[in-house]
Motif scaffolding. Structure first.
Motif, short mmCIF file in Angstrom:
data_model
loop_
_atom_site.label_atom_id
_atom_site.label_comp_id
_atom_site.label_asym_id
_atom_site.label_seq_id
_atom_site.Cartn_x
_atom_site.Cartn_y
_atom_site.Cartn_z
N MET A 1 -1.54 5.70 -2.95
CA MET A 1 -2.44 6.74 -2.45
C MET A 1 -2.97 7.28 -3.78
N THR A 2 -4.18 7.62 -3.91
CA THR A 2 -4.70 8.00 -5.02
C THR A 2 -4.97 9.60 -5.15
N ILE A 3 -5.25 10.12 -6.24
CA ILE A 3 -5.21 11.59 -6.35
C ILE A 3 -6.43 12.32 -5.54
N LYS A 4 -7.61 11.31 -5.39
CA LYS A 4 -8.38 11.83 -4.52
C LYS A 4 -8.22 11.99 -2.99
N LYS A 5 -7.60 11.00 -2.48
CA LYS A 5 -7.32 11.01 -1.31
C LYS A 5 -6.13 12.04 -0.92
N LEU A 6 -5.02 12.32 -1.81
CA LEU A 6 -4.16 13.25 -1.52
C LEU A 6 -5.09 14.63 -1.57
N LEU A 7 -5.99 14.98 -2.53
CA LEU A 7 -6.63 16.11 -2.51
C LEU A 7 -7.55 16.35 -1.30
N LEU A 8 -8.04 15.38 -1.02
CA LEU A 8 -8.86 15.55 0.30
C LEU A 8 -7.99 15.93 1.44
N ILE A 9 -6.96 15.64 1.53
CA ILE A 9 -5.82 15.74 2.75
C ILE A 9 -5.41 17.13 2.61
N CYS A 10 -5.31 17.53 1.45
CA CYS A 10 -5.08 19.04 1.20
C CYS A 10 -6.02 19.92 1.49
N ILE A 11 -7.10 19.58 1.09
CA ILE A 11 -8.29 20.45 1.46
C ILE A 11 -8.37 20.37 3.02
N CYS A 12 -8.45 19.43 3.70
CA CYS A 12 -8.28 19.37 5.17
C CYS A 12 -7.37 20.37 5.89
N PHE A 13 -6.10 20.27 5.14
CA PHE A 13 -5.03 21.02 5.79
C PHE A 13 -5.45 22.77 5.55
N LEU A 14 -5.96 22.87 4.34
CA LEU A 14 -6.13 24.21 4.03
C LEU A 14 -7.28 24.81 4.83
N VAL A 15 -8.52 23.93 4.80
CA VAL A 15 -9.64 24.35 5.60
C VAL A 15 -9.35 24.90 7.39
N PHE A 124 -3.61 18.25 12.03
CA PHE A 124 -5.04 17.79 11.99
C PHE A 124 -4.81 17.06 10.44
N SER A 125 -4.42 17.55 9.55
CA SER A 125 -4.62 16.76 8.41
C SER A 125 -3.69 15.68 8.38
N PHE A 126 -2.59 15.28 9.25
CA PHE A 126 -1.94 13.87 9.12
C PHE A 126 -3.05 12.93 9.94
N PHE A 127 -3.74 13.61 11.01
CA PHE A 127 -4.56 12.78 11.44
C PHE A 127 -5.96 12.34 10.62
N MET A 128 -6.28 13.28 9.87
CA MET A 128 -7.17 13.04 8.89
C MET A 128 -6.87 12.13 7.61
N ALA A 129 -5.59 11.93 7.58
CA ALA A 129 -5.06 11.23 6.59
C ALA A 129 -5.00 9.85 7.02
N LEU A 130 -4.67 9.55 8.18
CA LEU A 130 -4.69 8.20 9.00
C LEU A 130 -6.19 7.61 8.87
N ILE A 131 -6.89 8.55 9.33
CA ILE A 131 -8.44 8.05 9.34
C ILE A 131 -8.84 7.59 7.74
N ILE A 132 -8.34 8.40 6.83
CA ILE A 132 -8.84 8.23 5.46
C ILE A 132 -8.33 6.96 4.93
N LEU A 133 -6.75 6.94 5.21
CA LEU A 133 -6.12 5.43 4.82
C LEU A 133 -6.73 4.09 5.53
#
Length: 159
Positions: A1-15, A124-133
């Motif tokens: 998993m790239t840093i961009k994807k990890l950062l996107l998941i963290c941002i989804c969680f925080l938002v 929600f962030s887990f769901f977004m991670a699955l969608i991103i993957l």
């Protein structure tokens, strides 16, 4: 998993965590709204009680006069000797019309605990991670593969 994807998941969680906290938490928008409604109901009830106190104090001050005592006695149901008392079948509706404030106060919304909000945002962030993957795999399979130098890697081709 790239840093961009990890950062996107963290941002989804925080938002999602911040949005859920501002709306549903113990100090959120819904709690403040219910407190404002209860405050307004209590303020209206207090104003009604102040009017009743003023009326009773005015009535108390006028008790020195005999006519005021007679009016009060008549309103309480007393009569003098020789007076005829008339009883009416329907109750007085005047008292019911003066009732301005409802005795029931609005309920206060307690809010959702931070643990539940944390779990919802994590879900929600887990769901977004699955969608991103899922989207990244679909995108990666349609592109041609390149090696480290940036040259296109062609398989099963003869030159």
């Amino acid at each position: 998993m790239t840093i961009k994807k990890l950062l996107l998941i963290c941002i989804c969680f925080l938002v999602s965590f911040v949005i859920l906290t501002t709306i549903f938490s113990d100090n959120g928008y819904l709690v403040n709204r219910s407190l404002v409604k209860r405050y307004e109901a209590l303020k209206q009830k207090e104003e009604l009680l102040e009017v009743q106190v003023a009326s009773l104090s005015k009535q108390y001050e006028s008790l020195d006069e005999n006519s005021a005592m007679d009016d009060l006695a008549l309103s309480l149901g007393y009569n003098r000797e020789g007076e005829k008392v008339f009883y009416f079948q329907t109750p007085d509706e005047i008292e019911e019309q003066n009732k301005i404030v409802d005795e029931k106060l609005p309920e206060i919304y307690k809010g959702i605990s931070m643990k539940i909000i944390f779990l919802i945002s994590f879900g929600f962030s887990f769901f977004m991670a699955l969608i991103i993957l899922f989207l990244s795999r679909k995108k990666g399979s349609s592109e041609t593969l390149t090696n480290e130098e940036g040259e296109k890697h062609y398989e099963n081709y003869d030159f």
